[in-house]
Design an enzyme around this catalytic site. Structure first.
Site, mmCIF file in Angstrom:
data_model
loop_
_atom_site.group_PDB
_atom_site.id
_atom_site.type_symbol
_atom_site.label_atom_id
_atom_site.label_comp_id
_atom_site.label_asym_id
_atom_site.label_seq_id
_atom_site.Cartn_x
_atom_site.Cartn_y
_atom_site.Cartn_z
ATOM 1 N N SER A 10 0.839 -1.176 0.066
ATOM 2 C CA SER A 10 -0.111 0.027 0.130
ATOM 3 C C SER A 10 0.922 1.231 0.151
ATOM 4 O O SER A 10 1.578 1.548 0.781
ATOM 5 C CB SER A 10 -0.820 0.174 1.285
ATOM 6 O OG SER A 10 -1.398 1.367 1.259
ATOM 7 N N HIS A 35 -1.179 -1.322 -4.206
ATOM 8 C CA HIS A 35 -2.552 -1.187 -3.503
ATOM 9 C C HIS A 35 -2.750 0.650 -3.372
ATOM 10 O O HIS A 35 -1.527 1.191 -2.795
ATOM 11 C CB HIS A 35 -2.646 -1.843 -2.298
ATOM 12 C CG HIS A 35 -3.929 -1.681 -1.480
ATOM 13 N ND1 HIS A 35 -5.039 -2.413 -1.722
ATOM 14 C CD2 HIS A 35 -4.227 -0.683 -0.292
ATOM 15 C CE1 HIS A 35 -5.912 -1.854 -0.937
ATOM 16 N NE2 HIS A 35 -5.582 -0.947 -0.177
ATOM 17 N N ASP A 37 -4.923 3.722 -1.758
ATOM 18 C CA ASP A 37 -5.847 3.895 -1.126
ATOM 19 C C ASP A 37 -6.431 5.156 -1.301
ATOM 20 O O ASP A 37 -5.859 6.464 -0.995
ATOM 21 C CB ASP A 37 -5.320 3.828 0.693
ATOM 22 C CG ASP A 37 -5.159 2.601 0.943
ATOM 23 O OD1 ASP A 37 -5.845 1.741 1.243
ATOM 24 O OD2 ASP A 37 -3.932 2.063 1.413
ATOM 25 N N MET A 39 -9.064 8.276 -0.342
ATOM 26 C CA MET A 39 -9.743 8.637 0.918
ATOM 27 C C MET A 39 -10.315 10.049 0.485
ATOM 28 O O MET A 39 -9.457 10.965 0.096
ATOM 29 C CB MET A 39 -8.935 8.595 1.884
ATOM 30 C CG MET A 39 -8.213 7.226 2.417
ATOM 31 S SD MET A 39 -7.455 7.222 4.101
ATOM 32 C CE MET A 39 -6.665 5.900 4.151
ATOM 33 N N HIS A 68 -8.709 1.027 -3.732
ATOM 34 C CA HIS A 68 -9.414 0.741 -2.731
ATOM 35 C C HIS A 68 -10.028 2.090 -2.491
ATOM 36 O O HIS A 68 -9.288 3.258 -1.812
ATOM 37 C CB HIS A 68 -8.439 0.340 -1.483
ATOM 38 C CG HIS A 68 -9.255 0.156 -0.110
ATOM 39 N ND1 HIS A 68 -8.742 -0.185 1.076
ATOM 40 C CD2 HIS A 68 -10.587 0.330 0.247
ATOM 41 C CE1 HIS A 68 -9.484 -0.044 2.207
ATOM 42 N NE2 HIS A 68 -10.822 -0.055 1.331
ATOM 43 N N MET A 70 -12.186 4.562 -0.300
ATOM 44 C CA MET A 70 -12.831 5.058 1.064
ATOM 45 C C MET A 70 -13.317 6.232 0.858
ATOM 46 O O MET A 70 -12.852 7.156 1.323
ATOM 47 C CB MET A 70 -11.849 4.635 2.084
ATOM 48 C CG MET A 70 -11.187 3.394 2.412
ATOM 49 S SD MET A 70 -9.473 3.315 3.157
ATOM 50 C CE MET A 70 -8.605 3.424 1.612
ATOM 51 N N MET A 139 -11.222 -5.347 6.014
ATOM 52 C CA MET A 139 -10.499 -4.416 6.657
ATOM 53 C C MET A 139 -10.121 -5.076 8.059
ATOM 54 O O MET A 139 -10.991 -5.351 8.857
ATOM 55 C CB MET A 139 -11.243 -3.194 6.980
ATOM 56 C CG MET A 139 -11.469 -2.263 5.745
ATOM 57 S SD MET A 139 -9.954 -1.876 4.797
ATOM 58 C CE MET A 139 -9.041 -0.881 6.138
ATOM 59 N N PHE A 145 -6.101 5.306 8.013
ATOM 60 C CA PHE A 145 -4.662 5.423 8.345
ATOM 61 C C PHE A 145 -3.952 4.214 8.174
ATOM 62 O O PHE A 145 -4.377 3.224 8.612
ATOM 63 C CB PHE A 145 -4.511 6.171 9.785
ATOM 64 C CG PHE A 145 -5.350 7.510 10.078
ATOM 65 C CD1 PHE A 145 -4.864 8.720 9.644
ATOM 66 C CD2 PHE A 145 -6.724 7.368 10.580
ATOM 67 C CE1 PHE A 145 -5.653 9.875 9.802
ATOM 68 C CE2 PHE A 145 -7.403 8.584 10.565
ATOM 69 C CZ PHE A 145 -6.885 9.748 10.428
ATOM 70 N N GLY A 147 -0.495 2.059 9.329
ATOM 71 C CA GLY A 147 0.446 1.920 10.630
ATOM 72 C C GLY A 147 -0.428 1.660 12.006
ATOM 73 O O GLY A 147 -0.240 1.696 12.990
ATOM 74 N N ASP A 177 -6.636 -6.240 4.733
ATOM 75 C CA ASP A 177 -5.877 -4.978 4.785
ATOM 76 C C ASP A 177 -5.901 -4.395 5.940
ATOM 77 O O ASP A 177 -7.008 -3.923 6.759
ATOM 78 C CB ASP A 177 -6.601 -4.123 3.598
ATOM 79 C CG ASP A 177 -5.772 -2.726 3.382
ATOM 80 O OD1 ASP A 177 -5.095 -2.224 3.990
ATOM 81 O OD2 ASP A 177 -6.775 -1.729 2.778
ATOM 82 N N GLY A 178 -4.608 -4.024 6.729
ATOM 83 C CA GLY A 178 -4.412 -3.416 7.778
ATOM 84 C C GLY A 178 -3.730 -4.046 8.938
ATOM 85 O O GLY A 178 -3.968 -5.039 9.310
ATOM 86 N N GLY A 179 -2.630 -3.467 9.210
ATOM 87 C CA GLY A 179 -1.703 -3.970 10.474
ATOM 88 C C GLY A 179 -1.191 -5.468 9.795
ATOM 89 O O GLY A 179 -0.608 -5.949 10.811
ATOM 90 N N GLY A 199 1.340 -1.760 4.379
ATOM 91 C CA GLY A 199 1.811 -0.391 3.985
ATOM 92 C C GLY A 199 3.051 -0.196 4.815
ATOM 93 O O GLY A 199 3.967 -0.096 4.480
HETATM 94 C C1 DX5 Z 1 -6.207 1.877 5.704
HETATM 95 C C2 DX5 Z 1 -5.695 1.373 4.379
HETATM 96 C C3 DX5 Z 1 -4.627 0.440 4.464
HETATM 97 C C4 DX5 Z 1 -3.278 0.982 4.734
HETATM 98 C C5 DX5 Z 1 -2.562 -0.421 5.319
HETATM 99 O O1 DX5 Z 1 -7.267 2.614 5.699
HETATM 100 O O2 DX5 Z 1 -6.886 0.990 3.666
HETATM 101 O O3 DX5 Z 1 -4.389 -0.133 2.816
HETATM 102 O O4 DX5 Z 1 -2.647 1.791 4.006
HETATM 103 O O5 DX5 Z 1 -1.333 0.156 6.050
HETATM 104 P P1 DX5 Z 1 -0.967 -0.841 7.052
HETATM 105 O O6 DX5 Z 1 -0.373 -2.015 6.650
HETATM 106 O O7 DX5 Z 1 0.218 0.112 7.497
HETATM 107 O O8 DX5 Z 1 -1.942 -1.004 8.237
HETATM 108 ZN ZN ZN Z 2 -6.442 -0.098 1.577
#
Ligand code: DX5
Ligand code: ZN
Length: 225
Positions: A10, A35, A37, A39, A68, A70, A139, A145, A147, A177-179, A199
């Site tokens: 990401s 990927h 993002d 927003m 993606h 959002m 998710m 965000f 991280g 996706d996420g963490g 990410g």
């Molecule tokens: C969060 C995004 C993710 C994000 C993942 O809203 O959709 O794609 O960039 O980042 P990490 O891997 O740092 O959680």
């Molecule tokens: Zn994403």
């Protein structure tokens, strides 16, 4: 469904002043997708990337762009994102009133269509659309965000989504996706994830190419490939 796991760095955590270089690095490291993002500051609190940036990314990326969304009212922008070069487009179940129409529209435009579930949205929301989806994005943090810490219940969510898809005879892939990092990659794959977004674990490291290679290697090991 292919047994191969796909790695999708990401770019949210990348150096935005050097996106071309960052993308080349993760592609050398073995990324399968990029990927992106998007927003809007409404559906999620953050504002990030729009259509012109996706168009610019398309010029430098050799791997497919996984966009993606959002954003509120994604229907207004889907055509533009596909024209800009999005190969995969995912929309949040929570953001669209007519999910079947939106998914059908994405596919008609020639892109792969995905539905995204926030952490609090049940897998069962997909029961009647499962057969129309190319992929589901689960998710594992609240969107907005990079991280953030992985929400442990996401493992159960992955299993439930796979079971809803299987129940509908769907071979749609599941993206998580996420963490995501080395500490949970084996767990999410065991729970059913096919596409791994990362990410911070990649672009937060001092060497994104090496970090991609490490994730790629763990993924290969997990599926024996
Ligand atoms: C969060 C995004 C993710 C994000 C993942 O809203 O959709 O794609 O960039 O980042 P990490 O891997 O740092 O959680
Ligand atoms: Zn994403």
């Amino acid at each position: 469904m292919s047994g191969r796991l796909l790695i999708a760095p990401s770019i949210l955590s990348a150096d935005f002043a050097n996106l071309g270089r960052e993308i080349a690095a993760v592609e050398h490291g073995g990324a399968d997708l990029i990927h992106v993002d998007v927003m809007d500051g409404h559906f999620v609190p953050n504002i990030t990337i729009g259509v012109p940036v996706v168009r610019a990314l398309k010029r430098v990326a050799t791997k497919p762009l996984d966009v993606h969304l959002m954003i509120e009212e994604p229907d207004r922008y889907i055509e533009d994102f596909v024209a800009a070069g999005a190969h995969m487009v995912s929309v949040h179940v929570e953001a669209v009133p007519h999910l079947h129409r939106t998914i059908t529209h994405i596919r008609k435009l020639g892109a792969r269509a995905g539905a995204v579930l926030n952490p609090a949205t049940p897998a069962l929301m997909l029961e009647d659309i499962a057969g129309d989806l190319d992929f589901v994005l689960v998710m594992s943090v609240n969107p907005g965000f990079g991280g953030q810490a992985f929400i442990p219940h996401s493992l159960e969510k992955l299993r439930r989504v796979r079971s809803v898809l299987d129940g509908a005879g769907s071979s749609a892939l599941i993206e998580i996706d996420g963490g995501i990092d080395q500490s949970n990659v084996a767990d999410v794959v065991a729970a059913g994830a096919n596409i791994l977004v990362a990410g911070q674990a990649i672009f937060g490291s001092s060497d994104p190419e090496a970090a991609t290679r490490v994730l790629r290697a763990s993924a290969n090991q997990l599926v024996g490939g």
